[in-house]
Scaffold this motif. Structure first.
Motif, PDB file in Angstrom:
ATOM      1  N   ALA A  35      -5.099  10.194   0.346  1.00  0.00           N
ATOM      2  CA  ALA A  35      -3.793   9.871  -0.214  1.00  0.00           C
ATOM      3  C   ALA A  35      -3.802   8.451  -0.750  1.00  0.00           C
ATOM      4  N   GLU A  36      -3.194   8.227  -1.911  1.00  0.00           N
ATOM      5  CA  GLU A  36      -3.132   6.895  -2.515  1.00  0.00           C
ATOM      6  C   GLU A  36      -1.961   6.134  -1.906  1.00  0.00           C
ATOM      7  N   VAL A  37      -2.265   5.032  -1.175  1.00  0.00           N
ATOM      8  CA  VAL A  37      -1.242   4.344  -0.384  1.00  0.00           C
ATOM      9  C   VAL A  37      -1.235   2.838  -0.632  1.00  0.00           C
ATOM     10  N   ALA A  38      -1.733   2.388  -1.798  1.00  0.00           N
ATOM     11  CA  ALA A  38      -1.884   0.951  -2.027  1.00  0.00           C
ATOM     12  C   ALA A  38      -0.571   0.193  -1.872  1.00  0.00           C
ATOM     13  N   ARG A  39       0.439   0.549  -2.633  1.00  0.00           N
ATOM     14  CA  ARG A  39       1.686  -0.221  -2.615  1.00  0.00           C
ATOM     15  C   ARG A  39       2.389  -0.146  -1.270  1.00  0.00           C
ATOM     16  N   GLN A  40       2.400   1.032  -0.672  1.00  0.00           N
ATOM     17  CA  GLN A  40       3.078   1.140   0.621  1.00  0.00           C
ATOM     18  C   GLN A  40       2.333   0.408   1.718  1.00  0.00           C
ATOM     19  N   SER A  41       1.043   0.077   1.466  1.00  0.00           N
ATOM     20  CA  SER A  41       0.253  -0.678   2.438  1.00  0.00           C
ATOM     21  C   SER A  41       0.293  -2.179   2.173  1.00  0.00           C
TER      22      SER A  41
END
Length: 595
Positions: A66-72
């Motif tokens: 899952a792409e989670v860059a911004r939420q991380s």
């Protein structure tokens, strides 16, 4: 009379000649009147690639990313404003994982291109596109530590690699760009000092790409290898020149073949923060190669780190170490002097036979290569002898890649089943026909290793919605950043946000991470780690996988499958000292200190 044709035979020959001429005319008419086939990079081909597709087996791993860059907390945007159609702008940038603050988890440094090379000095200084450091606060959360760290460079950035060059136990960092090299010393308080000029890097100008640390001479401190790409010089008159590649127009200023190769550099660490450039002296300057990535690894098992260099539109180079004193070019003898558009490198023992193999990513319409090391099991094999064979097609890694321009890559066991899988980041070098300021995006590929004899299966479509999306991928770096037991991926995308691909489900099987503490070479770069799990031996060499312009975690990660413990863990440090541990419980990070 002998040799004279009868009237009947002459008539037959005349009829046959007339028929052949008519057939040739029809063929030419059909050829020139046929509809023009437009090639759009990334589209599925209906020919050989469709014929050789492999069906996904029923037992593929149920693991998704899952792409989670911004939420991380990783809010990174690559490039600023519009491209000016110059080669250094389009090669992209890398990413590197490392525990720079020694708190036990991996932090992330992303390199950037501040904008087109046509920006004036004031515009460049105001560009929001800078290199950024993200501090890992644990449990998958990051904070932007760029301003405090002083690593917010506004450059035409390329490669990055962490290494403790002064042996103080804190990781320093090297960054490459067009046209400069940079070295930053870790101040051990979250900040970095520019050591570029004092180290002797500042006087070297060029188009610098991949950077790789290693203690090639075993003197206890890290040396730095720098890949030189091409001797790029912009001439406004060149902007009007075009070439055709796959029915696509390619500007002269974007074609690496338009420019002569740039030599590579090797900075020998002299201690006290000083380096001496010795590439030509030692035979590793590779002046005929357009180099993008280089891997330090002991390919011939003689105890010394060899060097494999991926070159674009020029022969790749295998440079064998002669006990750290010099290197000999064995590229052709080892069957790896491959002339293709080589971009990224992955190194690992994919078939678990006890030696290191090489995976190379290539340009469009060129298959990726899997150079399987044939040393082990070969008749008369001995340390110092190496030969490889490209078996990509036989193992499901060749034809499937023809439609892509391939970059960052790594061997990693994403499902922890003890077998090394592969990830490949893709992104075109062709400009969009509708908007030439943009490059064409492509989707990325994930390959699952099912083992002998089936080899690899492309499982992207079954591994998360993110694999259905397309970006202009370039660098890729790998780490279990959230410390949950499975390996995650950072993808550096050109002219877009960086992706942080969280592995969801790989930790359903057991795992073991190994982190080293050396006496001088403090993070154990070049150390050999062997893990015996059941009756299978897994092998990793710390720091040996350069990906593309990037660096993976310096913590070794091993899948244990159904086994709750490793029967044996053996670490051989570059000094030759060895540590052997038995019955090591899994699902932990094992710290191994050099005796």
């Amino acid at each position: 009379m002998k040799g004279k044709l009868s009237r009947r035979h002459r008539l037959l020959w005349k009829t046959l000649a007339t028929s052949l001429l008519a057939l040739a005319g029809i063929t030419l008419f059909v050829f020139y009147r046929r509809p023009s086939i437009r090639y759009d990079p990334g589209d599925r081909a209906e020919g050989i690639t469709a014929e050789l597709e492999r069906q996904l087996p029923a037992d593929y791993p149920r693991v998704a990313f899952a792409e989670v860059a911004r939420q991380s907390g990783v809010s990174f945007q690559h490039f600023y404003r519009a491209r000016s159609t110059q080669l250094p702008e389009d090669m992209g940038s890398g990413a590197a994982w490392a525990d720079y603050d020694n708190d036990g988890d991996d932090d992330l440094l992303l390199v950037n291109v501040s904008g087109p090379l046509t920006l004036d000095k004031e515009e460049a200084l105001r560009s929001p596109a800078m290199c950024r450091l993200y501090e890992n606060r644990g449990k998958g959360a990051f904070v932007d530590a760029t301003e405090r760290s002083r690593l917010g460079l506004r450059i035409c950035g390329m490669g990055v690699a962490w290494g403790d060059y002064d042996n103080d136990g804190w990781l320093d960092v090297a960054i490459s760009s067009y046209p400069d090299l940079f070295l930053f010393r870790n101040n051990r308080d979250g900040t970095f000092s520019d050591a570029t000029d004092s180290a002797g890097f500042g006087k070297h100008k060029g188009f610098w790409a991949g950077v790789s640390w290693a203690d090639y001479d075993k003197d206890g401190d890290l040396d730095l290898y720098v890949c030189g790409y091409v001797r790029y010089r912009f001439d406004p008159q060149d902007t009007a020149k075009l070439s055709m590649q796959f029915e696509a127009e390619v500007p002269y200023t974007l074609n690496p073949s338009s420019y002569p190769p740039q030599q590579n550099l090797l900075f020998r660490n002299e201690g006290g923060g000083k380096f001496t450039e010795v590439a030509r002296l030692l035979g590793v300057d590779n002046p005929t190669g357009r180099s993008l990535a280089a891997a330090w690894c002991d390919f011939d098992a003689d105890g010394w780190l060899d060097l494999y260099v991926a070159n674009d539109v020029s022969d790749n180079a295998m440079l064998r170490s002669l006990a750290g004193r010099k290197f000999e070019d064995v590229s052709h003898a080892a069957w790896v002097a491959d002339y293709r558009g080589a971009m990224g490198l992955a190194v690992g023992d994919w078939d678990a036979d006890g030696d290191f193999d090489i995976f190379v990513t290539h340009w469009l319409a060129q298959e990726n290569a899997l150079f399987s090391n044939m040393r082990i099991g070969a008749k008369g094999a001995k340390p110092g002898k190496m030969v490889f064979m490209d078996i990509a097609d036989q193992q499901g890694l060749g034809q499937v890649s023809l439609d892509y321009v391939k970059w960052g890559t790594v061997f990693f066991d994403y499902d922890n089943d003890t077998k090394l899988d592969l990830f490949v980041a893709n992104g075109s070098t062709f400009q969009d026909r509708e908007d030439r300021q943009k490059l064409i995006p492509m989707r990325h590929l994930l390959f699952w290793n099912r083992g002998d004899p089936e080899g690899y299966f492309e499982v992207s479509s079954a591994s998360g919605e993110v694999f259905r999306q397309a970006t202009v991928g370039r660098g890729a770096a790998f780490s279990d950043y959230d410390d949950d037991g499975d390996v995650d991926v950072c993808v550096a995308n050109h002219s877009g946000p960086a992706w942080l691909l969280r592995n969801d489900g790989g930790n359903r099987q057991h795992w073991l991470k190994v982190r080293l503490q050396g006496r001088k070479n403090r993070f154990g770069l070049g150390a050999l780690v062997r893990v015996l799990c059941g009756d299978k031996v897994q092998l990793q060499q710390i720091g040996s996988q350069p990906s593309y312009l990037s660096q993976n975690s310096l913590t070794a990660h091993f899948g244990l499958g159904r086994f709750e413990a490793a029967r044996e863990v053996t670490v051989t440090f570059p000094s030759g000292k060895e540590v052997r541990l038995n019955d090591v419980p899994g699902n932990q990070t094992l710290i191994v200190e050099e005796p």
